[in-house]
Design a protein around this motif. Structure first.
Motif, PDB file in Angstrom:
ATOM      1  N   ARG A 298      -6.718   7.363   0.345  1.00 56.53           N
ATOM      2  CA  ARG A 298      -6.803   6.061  -0.310  1.00 56.53           C
ATOM      3  C   ARG A 298      -6.053   4.973   0.443  1.00 56.53           C
ATOM      4  O   ARG A 298      -5.841   3.870  -0.088  1.00 56.53           O
ATOM      5  CB  ARG A 298      -6.224   6.164  -1.726  1.00 56.53           C
ATOM      6  N   GLY A 299      -5.578   5.294   1.634  1.00 57.21           N
ATOM      7  CA  GLY A 299      -4.855   4.296   2.438  1.00 57.21           C
ATOM      8  C   GLY A 299      -3.471   4.015   1.900  1.00 57.21           C
ATOM      9  O   GLY A 299      -2.909   2.931   2.130  1.00 57.21           O
ATOM     10  N   LEU A 300      -2.887   4.977   1.188  1.00 53.97           N
ATOM     11  CA  LEU A 300      -1.558   4.788   0.618  1.00 53.97           C
ATOM     12  C   LEU A 300      -0.541   5.604   1.387  1.00 53.97           C
ATOM     13  O   LEU A 300      -0.835   6.732   1.801  1.00 53.97           O
ATOM     14  CB  LEU A 300      -1.548   5.212  -0.855  1.00 53.97           C
TER      15      LEU A 300
ATOM     16  N   GLN B 239       0.831  -1.223   0.000  1.00 52.04           N
ATOM     17  CA  GLN B 239       0.000   0.000   0.000  1.00 52.04           C
ATOM     18  C   GLN B 239       0.855   1.258   0.000  1.00 52.04           C
ATOM     19  O   GLN B 239       0.510   2.239   0.647  1.00 52.04           O
ATOM     20  CB  GLN B 239      -0.937  -0.011   1.211  1.00 52.04           C
ATOM     21  N   ARG B 240       1.978   1.197  -0.709  1.00 51.02           N
ATOM     22  CA  ARG B 240       2.869   2.355  -0.708  1.00 51.02           C
ATOM     23  C   ARG B 240       2.995   2.950  -2.110  1.00 51.02           C
ATOM     24  O   ARG B 240       2.807   2.261  -3.114  1.00 51.02           O
ATOM     25  CB  ARG B 240       4.255   1.944  -0.204  1.00 51.02           C
TER      26      ARG B 240
ATOM     27  N   PRO C  57      -1.558   1.561  -5.512  1.00 50.55           N
ATOM     28  CA  PRO C  57      -0.403   0.891  -4.896  1.00 50.55           C
ATOM     29  C   PRO C  57       0.740   0.725  -5.910  1.00 50.55           C
ATOM     30  O   PRO C  57       0.506   0.282  -7.030  1.00 50.55           O
ATOM     31  CB  PRO C  57      -0.970  -0.470  -4.487  1.00 50.55           C
TER      32      PRO C  57
END
Ligand code: ZN
Length: 258
Positions: free
Chosen positions: A250-252, A75-76, A221
């Motif tokens: 976005r949870g990134l 998730q990066r 991602p």
């Protein structure tokens, strides 16, 4: 997982451009022979154009291997900031620090020499630096020969190593252009070419909301995000802030490989 596995970058074999060139010559000869002089001349003019095309495609591995996504990133995302150091650098570092984000700064050798303290501040804050040529000759980068490329990339490498104590391992082409002579220089310096998968054309005079509207849909991602510093005052900081917020939504997480 080792670095090389996570950053596996399928490279076109070294002989590919030369084999393609031979094939192209054969195609021209065949067209000439089968269809006559008119078509033959047309082919002679058009076919070499195919070899010029990859020069201007930033993510084409035809002339040199390129990373256009960060494989295995989870998730990066990988933020890459070109053209510094500049008057923007301190504000960008503060902003990244507030977001606990890390980025790679692709620096220009001459600008690094003028502001070595900013280069050291980038590294001290846990970010990485990359080679973005010695003097950023953007109009002619695509047409430089082996000696000029070797000097542009070599001098930048030397300058950054002198300031930070270690030579960068990442390289970003000036305006994304790559010709047949770049690959050998990169191999000599152990540099890996980094392309991008998300860009907002922030280098051109564009409003911040327009730039963000272009980048945000591409935040996924493993995305490699192309950003610039040193433009209109405040622009780089506003764009980075918007990208960091959109990524968080976005949870990134913005991080760097290695
Ligand atoms: Zn640049």
């Amino acid at each position: 997982m080792s670095m090389d596995e996570t950053l596996y970058c399928p490279a076109a074999p070294r002989w590919l451009p030369w084999a393609a060139l031979l094939l192209a010559a054969a195609v021209v000869a065949l067209v000439w022979w089968q269809l006559g002089t008119g078509w033959g001349l047309a082919a002679l003019l058009l076919v070499p154009g195919l070899f010029v095309l990859p020069v201007f495609l930033p993510n084409s591995g035809f002339y040199a291997p390129v990373l256009s996504r960060w494989a295995g990133a989870g998730q990066r995302i990988w933020l890459t900031i070109d053209d510094g150091p500049s008057a923007d650098t301190p504000a960008l570092l503060a902003l990244l620090g507030r977001h606990q984000a890390r980025a790679t700064f692709f620096l220009v050798g001459e600008r690094a020499a003028a502001r070595p303290e900013l280069v050291r501040a980038i590294v001290a804050a846990g970010h990485s630096i990359g080679n973005h040529s010695h003097s950023h000759p953007q109009a002619w980068w695509w047409a430089l020969g082996p000696a000029a490329l070797s000097s542009q990339i070599g001098q930048c490498q030397q300058q950054l190593a002198a300031i930070t104590g270690s030579a960068p391992r990442w390289y970003r082409s000036v305006v994304g252009h790559t010709n047949p002579f770049v690959a050998a220089v990169l191999r000599r310096h152990g540099l890996r070419r980094v392309g991008w998968s998300a860009r907002g054309y922030d280098g051109v005079a564009a409003e911040v909301p327009t730039v963000l509207a272009r980048i945000t849909p591409q935040l996924a991602p493993g995305a490699i995000v192309l950003l610039h510093e040193g433009g209109r005052p405040g622009q780089a900081e506003a764009v980075l802030d918007g990208v960091l917020q959109a990524a968080a939504q976005r949870g990134l997480r913005a991080d760097i490989p290695g």
